[in-house]
Design an enzyme around this catalytic site. Structure first.
Site, mmCIF file in Angstrom:
data_model
loop_
_atom_site.group_PDB
_atom_site.id
_atom_site.type_symbol
_atom_site.label_atom_id
_atom_site.label_comp_id
_atom_site.label_asym_id
_atom_site.label_seq_id
_atom_site.Cartn_x
_atom_site.Cartn_y
_atom_site.Cartn_z
ATOM 1 N N SER A 246 -9.691 -0.602 7.057
ATOM 2 C CA SER A 246 -9.266 -0.329 5.871
ATOM 3 C C SER A 246 -8.704 -1.450 5.526
ATOM 4 O O SER A 246 -8.422 -1.533 4.104
ATOM 5 C CB SER A 246 -8.397 0.916 5.979
ATOM 6 O OG SER A 246 -8.950 2.126 6.005
ATOM 7 N N LYS B 277 0.864 -1.009 -0.046
ATOM 8 C CA LYS B 277 -0.071 -0.050 -0.008
ATOM 9 C C LYS B 277 0.815 1.341 0.050
ATOM 10 O O LYS B 277 1.945 1.273 0.960
ATOM 11 C CB LYS B 277 -0.934 0.013 1.177
ATOM 12 C CG LYS B 277 -1.849 1.169 1.457
ATOM 13 C CD LYS B 277 -2.797 0.930 2.667
ATOM 14 C CE LYS B 277 -3.647 1.902 2.776
ATOM 15 N NZ LYS B 277 -4.592 1.821 3.871
ATOM 16 N N SER C 186 -9.337 1.725 3.029
ATOM 17 C CA SER C 186 -8.641 2.515 2.136
ATOM 18 C C SER C 186 -7.409 1.825 1.561
ATOM 19 O O SER C 186 -7.019 2.211 0.500
ATOM 20 C CB SER C 186 -7.866 3.633 2.952
ATOM 21 O OG SER C 186 -6.970 2.991 3.965
#
Lengths: 62, 463
Positions: free
Chosen positions: B177, B78, B153
């Site tokens: 997330s 990420k 996210s």
């Protein structure tokens, strides 16, 4: 046009104005206000938060 | 399309010298080339680095010096995880040209385990809000239907793992997330116990709620990835200084003897989930019962209470992190991020502190409820993924999320796929454990996966 309570609160907090966003930001503020209100209930004065110190003992020197 | 491998399968074949890490990596890069133009999962593909990592893994394989089950496994991070010499943007114009000097602890640990890094993955801007269409890169799309949302996210990780572009990846989880994208993309994703995996070198959102963790196709793969990232890190003040358990030790034990609590009011009344989600949970409980588990209902405070405390804490802490930039570079943020944080100063210091006090009570309540239980079960998400253009912006209390309660309490929580809804998109449930009892959570999740056939179906675009 009269200033809304939301706009006056934002101005009092030193926030810039959001001329095009007032309606949608008001929705967020309502959510935050509701969250805050739900947390303001009665609680014992001594109730601790999660953020407390837990210090490690210092090494002793001879 | 070339075949798909789970991490466990690939590791076994690499160990037997039947699968080349170089060929596996090339397979993933080819798939990225074919599918990512529709998925937007990657912000940056680090092909040269990946091939170098893969060749090094292959050399270790040939010389009998493999480092473990993650050696030669293609992964990606990420884009809020710092990567030395490799751009780390948080999917934001503010950090468009940011190149960190050092790896985050988790990136370093996975690299030391021999993983092959394929690149950096899309996220909601600074791990908040989304999907956004006004950032330097578009939002990731759901491989099960690219008109639909991945959740966030850790949106790019969800899309990349579901489509088989990588075998696993990192996520971060402040209010859901990791588990959100795992739920909507049909994956396994775990938010471990607060303090188990280091947050050092990961761009912060809310210091007391932030967690790092992995997403993968199966629960077993999640366990392998978490093993590679867990452990004490003196650089992270929240890091737990304790031995790391064997995450896969209990995988084969099945559900027999597990004591399971169902937080039924979370998914039936506090935020009524869709029929497909509810059916998935009912069916899962039947599987557990038939395997010899003991199942009973538990009652906690309303999910709204957990969300009220969690969102006030998150919003206030995130504002404290972003205040300087919000004051100096307001218009460089995307609209969603600005909208969510710009008004945080309206939260009073007293209200923030009441939330932190309430949090302690909620932690105590959940610990008491779990005293004679091993795991809790509820939904991970209310329904299948909505269309990416129809994601509601607010309503954090009217429709409280299922994941925030376990950020508030810091307990380990795993999302697993429980099938597919009427729209053909995945549905899921959440398995929650006691602090540092990830092995038990994985045990339950693995037992469920083994009893069902959901892991045999990949998104149509990827087959």
């Amino acid at each position: 046009m009269a200033e809304t309570s939301f706009e006056s609160r934002a101005r009092a907090a030193g926030l810039r104005s959001f001329p095009n966003d007032t309606a949608k930001l008001e929705a967020l503020v309502k959510d935050l206000d509701r969250a805050a209100a739900s947390l303001r209930g009665p609680r014992h004065y001594a109730q601790e938060p999660t953020t407390v110190f837990r210090l490690q003992p210092a090494a002793t020197s001879r | 399309m070339p075949p798909y491998f789970t991490i466990a399968e690939a590791a076994s074949q690499i160990a037997a010298k039947k699968l080349s890490p170089v060929e596996l990596t090339r397979m993933c890069l080819d798939r990225i080339g074919k599918l990512d133009p529709e998925l937007y999962a990657f912000l940056l593909v680090t092909e040269d680095r990946a091939m170098a990592d893969a060749r090094a893994a292959e050399a270790r394989m040939m010389s009998g010096a493999l480092k473990g089950k993650l050696d030669g496994i293609p992964i990606a991070h990420k884009d809020i995880y710092n990567t030395a010499g490799i751009r780390t943007t948080a999917h934001s114009k503010l950090l468009e040209d940011n190149v960190p000097d050092t790896d985050s602890t988790v990136v370093r640990k996975w690299a030391e385990s021999g993983t092959v890094m394929l690149g950096k993955l899309a996220t909601h801007e600074f791990a908040l809000g989304g999907p956004s269409f006004d950032l330097p890169w578009p939002p990731a799309r759901n491989p099960w239907n690219t008109d639909h949302f991945t959740a966030g996210s850790s949106s790019g990780t969800g899309a990349a793992v579901a489509a088989g572009l990588v075998l696993g990846g990192t996520g971060s989880d402040t209010g859901g997330s990791i588990r959100g994208p795992a739920a909507l993309c049909g994956l396994a994703g775990i938010k471990p116990t607060y303090g188990l995996a280091s947050r050092w070198g990961v761009l912060p959102l809310s210091f007391t709620l932030d967690h790092t963790g992995p997403l993968a196709w199966t629960v077993e793969d999640c366990a392998l990835l978490l093993q590679g990232m867990a452990g004490y890190d003196p650089a992270d003040p929240a890091s737990a200084n304790r031995p790391v358990a064997d995450m896969t030790a209990d995988l084969s034990k099945g559900a027999k003897g597990l004591r399971i609590g169902v937080i039924r009011h979370f998914h039936e009344t506090d935020h009524p989930a869709s029929p497909a989600v509810l059916k998935g949970i009912v069916d899962a409980l039947d599987i557990f019962r038939n395997d010899g588990a003991e199942v009973r209902d538990v009652t906690l405070s309303s999910m709204t209470d957990y969300n009220a405390a969690g969102w006030l804490i998150l919003t206030t802490e995130a504002y404290a992190v972003h205040e300087p930039w919000l004051k100096s570079r307001f218009n460089d943020y995307g609209e969603l991020f600005r909208d969510r944080l710009a008004l945080a100063p309206l939260i009073s210091a007293s209200d923030y502190f009441q939330a932190v006090r309430r949090r302690r009570l909620l932690c105590a309540e959940m610990a008491a409820a779990m005293a004679d239980l091993d795991i809790l079960i509820t939904a991970s998400a209310p329904a299948e993924a909505p269309k990416i253009t129809e994601v509601p912006k607010w309503a954090m209390l009217e429709k409280p999320n299922f994941t925030m309660p376990f950020n508030v309490t810091g307990l380990p929580a795993l999302s697993v796929c429980t099938g597919y809804g009427a729209g053909g998109l995945p549905v899921s449930m959440q398995i929650v454990g006691k602090p540092f009892q990830e092995a038990t959570v994985f045990r339950a999740g693995h037992a469920y996966e083994q009893a069902t056939g959901w892991r045999k179906t990949r998104p149509a675009m990827a087959t």
